[in-house]
Design a protein around this motif. Structure first.
Motif, mmCIF file in Angstrom:
data_model
loop_
_atom_site.group_PDB
_atom_site.id
_atom_site.type_symbol
_atom_site.label_atom_id
_atom_site.label_comp_id
_atom_site.label_asym_id
_atom_site.label_seq_id
_atom_site.Cartn_x
_atom_site.Cartn_y
_atom_site.Cartn_z
ATOM 1 N N GLY A 192 0.780 -1.226 0.000
ATOM 2 C CA GLY A 192 0.000 0.000 0.000
ATOM 3 C C GLY A 192 0.816 1.283 0.000
ATOM 4 N N VAL A 193 1.931 1.297 -0.745
ATOM 5 C CA VAL A 193 2.719 2.517 -0.842
ATOM 6 C C VAL A 193 1.938 3.565 -1.642
ATOM 7 C CG1 VAL A 193 4.901 3.533 -1.649
ATOM 8 C CG2 VAL A 193 4.840 1.173 -0.793
ATOM 9 N N ILE A 194 1.838 4.749 -1.078
ATOM 10 C CA ILE A 194 1.078 5.829 -1.711
ATOM 11 C C ILE A 194 1.957 6.563 -2.731
ATOM 12 C CG2 ILE A 194 -0.124 8.019 -1.245
ATOM 13 C CD1 ILE A 194 -1.598 5.761 0.075
ATOM 14 N N GLY A 195 1.380 6.888 -3.895
ATOM 15 C CA GLY A 195 2.061 7.787 -4.838
ATOM 16 C C GLY A 195 3.019 7.129 -5.812
ATOM 17 N N SER A 196 2.808 5.839 -6.108
ATOM 18 C CA SER A 196 3.758 5.217 -7.041
ATOM 19 C C SER A 196 3.603 5.796 -8.454
ATOM 20 C CB SER A 196 3.647 3.687 -7.030
ATOM 21 O OG SER A 196 2.393 3.287 -7.485
ATOM 22 N N ASP A 197 2.390 6.307 -8.788
ATOM 23 C CA ASP A 197 2.233 6.965 -10.091
ATOM 24 C C ASP A 197 3.122 8.204 -10.190
ATOM 25 O OD1 ASP A 197 0.403 5.106 -10.886
ATOM 26 O OD2 ASP A 197 -1.364 6.387 -10.679
ATOM 27 N N ILE A 198 3.228 8.922 -9.086
ATOM 28 C CA ILE A 198 4.081 10.131 -9.069
ATOM 29 C C ILE A 198 5.535 9.713 -9.250
ATOM 30 C CG2 ILE A 198 4.857 12.098 -7.679
ATOM 31 C CD1 ILE A 198 2.075 11.911 -6.213
ATOM 32 N N LYS A 199 5.915 8.676 -8.524
ATOM 33 C CA LYS A 199 7.281 8.153 -8.620
ATOM 34 C C LYS A 199 7.618 7.738 -10.057
ATOM 35 C CE LYS A 199 10.063 5.133 -5.641
ATOM 36 N NZ LYS A 199 10.663 6.060 -4.683
ATOM 37 N N GLU A 200 6.655 7.062 -10.690
ATOM 38 C CA GLU A 200 6.891 6.551 -12.043
ATOM 39 C C GLU A 200 6.669 7.607 -13.131
ATOM 40 O OE1 GLU A 200 4.674 2.968 -12.661
ATOM 41 O OE2 GLU A 200 5.466 2.064 -10.829
ATOM 42 N N GLY A 201 6.246 8.802 -12.705
ATOM 43 C CA GLY A 201 6.021 9.854 -13.698
ATOM 44 C C GLY A 201 4.822 9.577 -14.584
ATOM 45 N N LYS A 202 3.812 8.917 -14.023
ATOM 46 C CA LYS A 202 2.620 8.588 -14.814
ATOM 47 C C LYS A 202 1.702 9.798 -14.934
ATOM 48 C CE LYS A 202 -1.211 5.648 -14.878
ATOM 49 N NZ LYS A 202 -2.196 5.063 -13.993
ATOM 50 N N ALA A 203 1.239 10.049 -16.143
ATOM 51 C CA ALA A 203 0.364 11.189 -16.390
ATOM 52 C C ALA A 203 -1.047 10.838 -15.943
ATOM 53 C CB ALA A 203 0.400 11.560 -17.866
ATOM 54 N N SER A 204 -1.339 11.103 -14.660
ATOM 55 C CA SER A 204 -2.639 10.736 -14.097
ATOM 56 C C SER A 204 -3.658 11.843 -14.313
ATOM 57 C CB SER A 204 -2.480 10.479 -12.595
ATOM 58 O OG SER A 204 -2.235 11.714 -11.939
ATOM 59 N N PHE A 205 -4.917 11.526 -14.006
ATOM 60 C CA PHE A 205 -5.965 12.544 -14.076
ATOM 61 C C PHE A 205 -5.634 13.722 -13.170
ATOM 62 C CE2 PHE A 205 -9.829 14.613 -12.695
ATOM 63 C CZ PHE A 205 -10.512 14.793 -13.880
ATOM 64 N N LEU A 206 -5.209 13.411 -11.954
ATOM 65 C CA LEU A 206 -4.883 14.451 -10.980
ATOM 66 C C LEU A 206 -3.826 15.395 -11.535
ATOM 67 C CD1 LEU A 206 -6.384 13.774 -8.233
ATOM 68 C CD2 LEU A 206 -5.693 11.680 -9.383
ATOM 69 N N TYR A 207 -2.815 14.820 -12.112
ATOM 70 C CA TYR A 207 -1.719 15.601 -12.686
ATOM 71 C C TYR A 207 -2.245 16.520 -13.789
ATOM 72 C CZ TYR A 207 2.629 16.506 -15.287
ATOM 73 O OH TYR A 207 3.672 17.102 -15.941
ATOM 74 N N SER A 208 -3.083 15.969 -14.676
ATOM 75 C CA SER A 208 -3.610 16.771 -15.789
ATOM 76 C C SER A 208 -4.472 17.916 -15.268
ATOM 77 C CB SER A 208 -4.413 15.889 -16.758
ATOM 78 O OG SER A 208 -5.666 15.539 -16.208
ATOM 79 N N TYR A 209 -5.253 17.634 -14.232
ATOM 80 C CA TYR A 209 -6.148 18.662 -13.677
ATOM 81 C C TYR A 209 -5.348 19.786 -13.031
ATOM 82 C CZ TYR A 209 -9.541 20.917 -10.596
ATOM 83 O OH TYR A 209 -10.307 21.840 -9.941
ATOM 84 N N VAL A 210 -4.416 19.400 -12.187
ATOM 85 C CA VAL A 210 -3.671 20.411 -11.431
ATOM 86 C C VAL A 210 -2.763 21.228 -12.349
ATOM 87 C CG1 VAL A 210 -1.896 20.715 -9.648
ATOM 88 C CG2 VAL A 210 -3.891 19.273 -9.207
ATOM 89 N N LEU A 211 -2.218 20.565 -13.356
ATOM 90 C CA LEU A 211 -1.339 21.266 -14.297
ATOM 91 C C LEU A 211 -2.077 22.406 -15.010
ATOM 92 C CD1 LEU A 211 1.644 20.538 -14.777
ATOM 93 C CD2 LEU A 211 0.968 19.514 -16.946
#
Lengths: 327, 327
Positions: A227-246
């Protein structure tokens, strides 16, 4: 038959057909890496969804088995190529195929799986016109998913990445793919083009909805082991959250968000992840994502109601099953 | 119409269709690498062979255009993936796609080309049964060529590599591929299954014949720029000569042959190449290869005579054209 029952009933049959399509042979340069990869897999959910749709629409699921198998094979082809493209070294606690057998063999084994998907579809025991429709559905799904993957691969390096760009990417990468089994089952059952069109539409609602939820789970419960949090951030995955905040962050924040996104995964620190999460929280991005996904699910149910068949139960069951299981 | 004329007549048409199938768009992550790669190409020989076969067998070549295009696209898909798998960094004096755009984009662009090959075949303006036959021919060719590539990738590391293993590899890797355009043209023209079977057989004779000649050219005139001799040895390519000599050389020689084969290309010295050439000469391998290829060519002409059509001229023309041009 419910989906769980269908998985139990047809799972073994699909496995037998797989072994016929690609005989297990440890001395074969294609069979060995393919079965190494296949053995890491399990439930054959995708074939079951194809067969259960066929049955519910009045078709004979036996006639959909070849196509159901093709979907399973296509799925594994994508996993094999995506693992190379994303640089993923571990899948289900085992080294990925390219790590174990080399990139050349992994590309080529994936290519072979695709040939097998077509071979299996061509072997469908249905009338020529239906077989052609199945081949069209397979080709549409395959091509669109590859288009989505192209956007995904390049999203992290993109100067700007918007919610619209995210939606386009996931509609292509997950939408067709998700609908394809149902579409194939419907075609075998002799459903009209209008039914098929609505199912594709359903995929376009459901695919992104589940992907956004998947993106959220990474930030709330964690996707990886332990249950490690934020592996998408670590992997540089373009998530919905990232697209929204950007879209709405300050120039300074955008710059740092992109920097963290572009860092190799092993260089991304816990502080980086915490910083990104903090920005997401400030802009209430989790709430926005939840609402956005919920809205898509509502659209999915609306689409289901528009499918021109008498009994729409099966589509509701599949949607609810997927919501629980496929995220 | 002769092959040269056909290339001139149809080349521009095929190029137009290509631009329709994959619109040129420099900002598109698929179109850009694909057109970067396509622009290094020229003659569209493969489509021409498809169209000219169709015409000679009484068909309308217009109806074979979609399949001819598919063959050209398939060809480029293989080049793109093979360049990654073989680690080739330069094609026609330009960096290969994976070098310029990264491995991930090159794999994915190749995958997309394959989707386009199917899309184009599915668009063939022929009756459903014929369209299915074209899809079967495409799938057979694609799958068998990938099987051949699996043998090729792993041949250099194999403990033993025989003439039989070489023949199996090149029949798979070059035979179907070479026959596929003719087969498609024949299907569109409404040729019988017997005709199609003989054309596949023709590919199995001609593919290895041309590959063996290609292997020989590397040792006599050189294939690379400036006529450098022995680039196959440098690259560790499992050639016919290598397979033949490995069968009859002494234990000591075999050991050294394999060592040189397994060396990275930049570590293979001029002395290594000279040593291998010397061994080849001692066992008269060039003569053996020449005779072997000549025998295959004779078999090809025998096969052509067995094709159950009245006028076999076109197949003889294609065989002779390929002998001059496609090696």
């Amino acid at each position: 038959m419910g989906i769980e029952d269908s998985i139990r009933t047809y799972g073994a049959k699909i496995d037998d057909m797989l072994r016929e399509l690609i005989p297990v042979d440890e001395k074969n340069y294609l069979s060995e890496p393919i079965w190494y990869h296949m053995n890491t897999k399990g439930k054959r959910v995708r074939p079951a969804i194809c067969l259960i749709t066929c049955e519910a629409l009045g078709g004979n699921p036996e006639n959909a088995l070849s196509f159901a198998l093709a979907i399973e094979v296509l799925h594994n082809m994508f996993l094999m190529h995506d693992d190379i493209e994303d640089g993923d070294t571990v899948r289900r606690d085992q080294p990925t195929v390219w790590v174990k057998y080399g990139t050349a063999n992994a590309i080529n084994a994936g290519d072979y799986l695709l040939a097998c998907a077509y071979k299996s579809t061509l072997a469908s025991p249905v009338a020529p016109e239906k077989r052609l429709k199945l081949l069209e559905a397979l080709t549409l799904t395959y091509g669109k998913t590859v288009e989505g993957q192209a956007l995904d691969i390049n999203a992290r390096a993109a100067e700007s990445f918007t919610v619209a760009a995210y939606m386009k990417m996931v509609e292509l990468k997950t939408g067709y793919y998700l609908a394809c089994g149902m579409v194939g089952g419907a075609i075998v059952a002799g459903a009209s083009n209008e039914v098929v069109e609505k199912i594709w539409m359903l995929g376009k609602n459901m695919g992104p909805a589940f992907q956004i939820r998947d993106d959220l789970i990474d930030l709330t419960h964690g996707k990886g082991r332990g249950g490690v949090i934020g592996s998408d951030i670590k992997e540089g995955k373009a998530s919905f959250l990232y697209s929204y905040v950007l879209q709405i962050a300050s120039g300074e924040q955008k710059k740092k968000l992109r920097e963290i996104m572009l860092k190799p995964r092993e260089e991304t620190t816990a502080d980086d992840i915490e910083w990104v999460l903090d920005v997401y929280r400030r802009y209430d991005a989790m709430k926005y994502a939840q609402d956005y996904a919920e809205n898509l699910v509502q659209q999915a149910y609306k689409t289901i109601n528009e499918i021109p068949v008498d009994d729409k139960t099966i589509f509701k069951e599949i949607a609810s099953f997927m919501a629980q299981r496929m995220s």
